[in-house]
Design an enzyme around this catalytic site. Structure first.
Site, PDB file in Angstrom:
ATOM      1  CG  HIS A   1      42.435  61.442  87.274  1.00 24.62           C
ATOM      2  ND1 HIS A   1      43.405  60.709  86.634  1.00 24.62           N
ATOM      3  CD2 HIS A   1      43.045  62.005  88.355  1.00 24.62           C
ATOM      4  CE1 HIS A   1      44.549  60.844  87.275  1.00 24.62           C
ATOM      5  NE2 HIS A   1      44.351  61.618  88.331  1.00 24.62           N
TER       6      HIS A   1
ATOM      7  CD1 TRP B   1      46.281  65.683  83.817  1.00 24.91           C
ATOM      8  CD2 TRP B   1      46.295  67.225  82.198  1.00 24.91           C
ATOM      9  NE1 TRP B   1      47.227  66.617  84.139  1.00 24.91           N
ATOM     10  CE2 TRP B   1      47.254  67.573  83.166  1.00 24.91           C
ATOM     11  CE3 TRP B   1      46.131  68.053  81.064  1.00 24.91           C
ATOM     12  CZ2 TRP B   1      48.051  68.715  83.055  1.00 24.91           C
ATOM     13  CZ3 TRP B   1      46.934  69.181  80.966  1.00 24.91           C
ATOM     14  CH2 TRP B   1      47.872  69.499  81.948  1.00 24.91           C
TER      15      TRP B   1
ATOM     16  CE  LYS C   1      52.418  61.597  87.536  1.00 25.17           C
ATOM     17  NZ  LYS C   1      51.511  61.570  86.458  1.00 25.17           N
TER      18      LYS C   1
ATOM     19  CB  SER D   1      46.862  60.205  90.025  1.00 20.21           C
ATOM     20  OG  SER D   1      46.902  61.349  89.235  1.00 20.21           O
TER      21      SER D   1
HETATM   22  C1  GTR Z   1      47.953  66.318  88.187  1.00 17.82           C
HETATM   23  C2  GTR Z   1      49.171  65.953  87.395  1.00 17.82           C
HETATM   24  C3  GTR Z   1      49.055  64.535  86.949  1.00 17.82           C
HETATM   25  C4  GTR Z   1      48.594  63.591  88.054  1.00 17.82           C
HETATM   26  C5  GTR Z   1      47.596  64.232  88.993  1.00 17.82           C
HETATM   27  C6  GTR Z   1      47.365  63.530  90.333  1.00 17.82           C
HETATM   28  O1  GTR Z   1      47.908  67.643  88.540  1.00 17.82           O
HETATM   29  O2  GTR Z   1      49.255  66.801  86.297  1.00 17.82           O
HETATM   30  O3  GTR Z   1      50.272  64.104  86.388  1.00 17.82           O
HETATM   31  O4  GTR Z   1      49.664  63.113  88.744  1.00 17.82           O
HETATM   32  O5  GTR Z   1      47.944  65.520  89.322  1.00 17.82           O
HETATM   33  O6  GTR Z   1      48.274  62.972  90.924  1.00 17.82           O
HETATM   34  O7  GTR Z   1      46.226  63.595  90.798  1.00 17.82           O
END
Ligand code: GTR
Length: 416
Positions: free
Chosen positions: A396, A346, A259, A255
């Site tokens: 996720h 998402w 990145k 997540s």
């Molecule tokens: C969310 C964000 C995502 C992702 C995620 C995470 O809120 O929108 O881009 O990075 O967090 O890191 O769990």
């Protein structure tokens, strides 16, 4: 029974309710053309085009990592040779910058499989600290700021005993160690706490001449840059550890930390394999596709992750001189893996796949192949040669399925 069914339906309907203004219709993703990789030869790529693209990512997305921050100091604080029932040796390493004493430094936890001469290693940051990653109850509990979470045992922004092992399903240590790999990890908030003002208590203020009064300018680094810097410092340590095969180090992240893993792996070519788990917007997902999270949404919610300039592309991704296939391409000729999850709309799973697909031509310059296929593969069907890709069943998260693919991928490439 009836109530249970009703609750189940309500919960699942709620979970799928699209956020207003967020597009999940493939027909409406837009069709702005991607910037051209401008590929000529392998030599031109390595010496000219790759550095140009890297600079474009510094200027427009993540900001530049300042040079000459200082020489890291490593203190190995505990060594336990019979960790996890004798499977591994566990070490804690405190990494600090003596020239920047304001910064509290980072506490790395390293598990090395016993019985191997030198071990290749996975490096990744965690969301919950070392005690959340490890199933062992003698791991020191992080004392740093954390986001409150009842489920994860975080109360008043501090981890409690109840936080132990809460992330261990995302870090299947036994499975990784049994495949002959070491694992090095650290809490991302050691480097910078993840909230809008976190930088004031983190590395970025400690190294900026204006400290906590810094006004960040276009091209200067954000939190992702700082976290990525931390990943490279772990490699600095690994290079000094005789039990580690520091020529075979993979970087992994999930997540926002996916990145981060991508940005670390693209800047620091010592990472021989780069892995993005569900990194989504600002990670592997193409920004020109309006699907799920967008540049506008992410820069509003998390402006501190990026360089300020990135927010100027909100609602106008087409104006950005890069897109994420160019980020993936920066790995070449090293192997890179992109993973999506079937319920993680998402993160725009198709956009994650397409960045791998459109980065693939760079590998041809080196006589290698990228994702190999043209269409996004079926669920639970890993594909790819130098660019690995899969979309796993489920949400996720990071699961054993994901790790199995990463272990297979690293093993395959490092035996070549
Ligand atoms: C969310 C964000 C995502 C992702 C995620 C995470 O809120 O929108 O881009 O990075 O967090 O890191 O769990």
């Amino acid at each position: 029974m009836r109530t249970a069914l009703f609750l189940l339906l309500t919960v699942s309907v709620f979970a799928q309710t699209p956020r207003p203004g967020v597009n999940y219709d493939e027909a409406k993703v837009g069709n702005d053309p991607l910037p051209d990789l401008k590929l000529t030869t392998a030599e031109d790529w390595t010496n000219k085009r790759r550095p140009e693209i890297l600079k474009l990512f510094e200027d427009n997305v993540y900001g530049k990592t300042p040079a000459n921050i200082g020489t890291p100091k490593f203190e190995v604080t505990v060594t336990k040779t019979d960790a996890l029932g004798g499977l591994a040796t566990r070490k804690f390493i405190h990494i600090s910058l003596p020239e920047r004493p304001v910064w509290q430094g980072m506490d790395v936890m390293l598990y090395i499989p016993n019985g191997s001469r030198v071990a290749p290693c996975f490096v990744g940051l965690s969301f919950g600290g070392n005690q959340a990653v490890s199933p062992e109850n003698d791991v020191p509990i992080s004392t740093r700021w954390m986001r409150d979470s009842k489920d994860k045992g975080i109360v008043d922004h501090r981890a409690t005993e109840a936080s132990r092992g809460t992330s261990s399903s995302r870090w299947p240590l036994e499975m990784i160690l049994r495949r002959g790999f070491a694992v090095a990890t650290c809490y991302y908030g050691d480097i910078e706490p993840d909230h809008a003002d976190g930088w004031k208590d983190g590395l970025r203020a400690a190294v900026s001449k204006d400290g906590a009064n810094t006004v960040w300018k276009d091209g200067e680094w954000g939190a992702i840059g700082a976290w990525a810097w931390g990943l490279s410092r772990i490699v600095d340590y690994l290079e000094t550890d005789k039990l580690i095969d520091s020529k075979h180090v993979a970087v992994i992240g999930h997540s926002r930390l996916g990145k981060t893993s991508l940005w670390a792996g693209m800047q620091d070519t010592r990472f021989g394999v780069v892995i993005s788990n569900d990194s989504g917007e600002g990670g592997a997902a193409l920004m020109r596709r309006d699907f799920g999270e967008t540049t506008a949404i992410i820069t509003k919610a998390f402006p501190h992750w990026f360089t300020p300039k990135y927010a100027s592309y909100a609602g106008n991704a087409a104006a950005c001189p890069v897109d994420m296939h160019m980020l993936i391409a920066l790995a070449a000729p090293r192997p890179v893996y992109i993973a999506s999850a079937a319920e993680d709309h998402w993160a725009d799973q198709k956009g994650e796949f397409l960045s791998g697909k459109f980065a693939s031509p760079v590998y041809a310059l080196f006589g290698e192949k990228g994702v190999v296929v043209d269409e996004q593969p079926a669920i639970d069907t890993p594909v790819g040669d130098f660019i690995g890709y899969h979309m796993r069943t489920g949400k996720h998260d990071v699961t054993d399925y994901d790790w199995t693919q990463y272990l297979n991928f690293a093993t395959r490439h490092w035996k070549k």
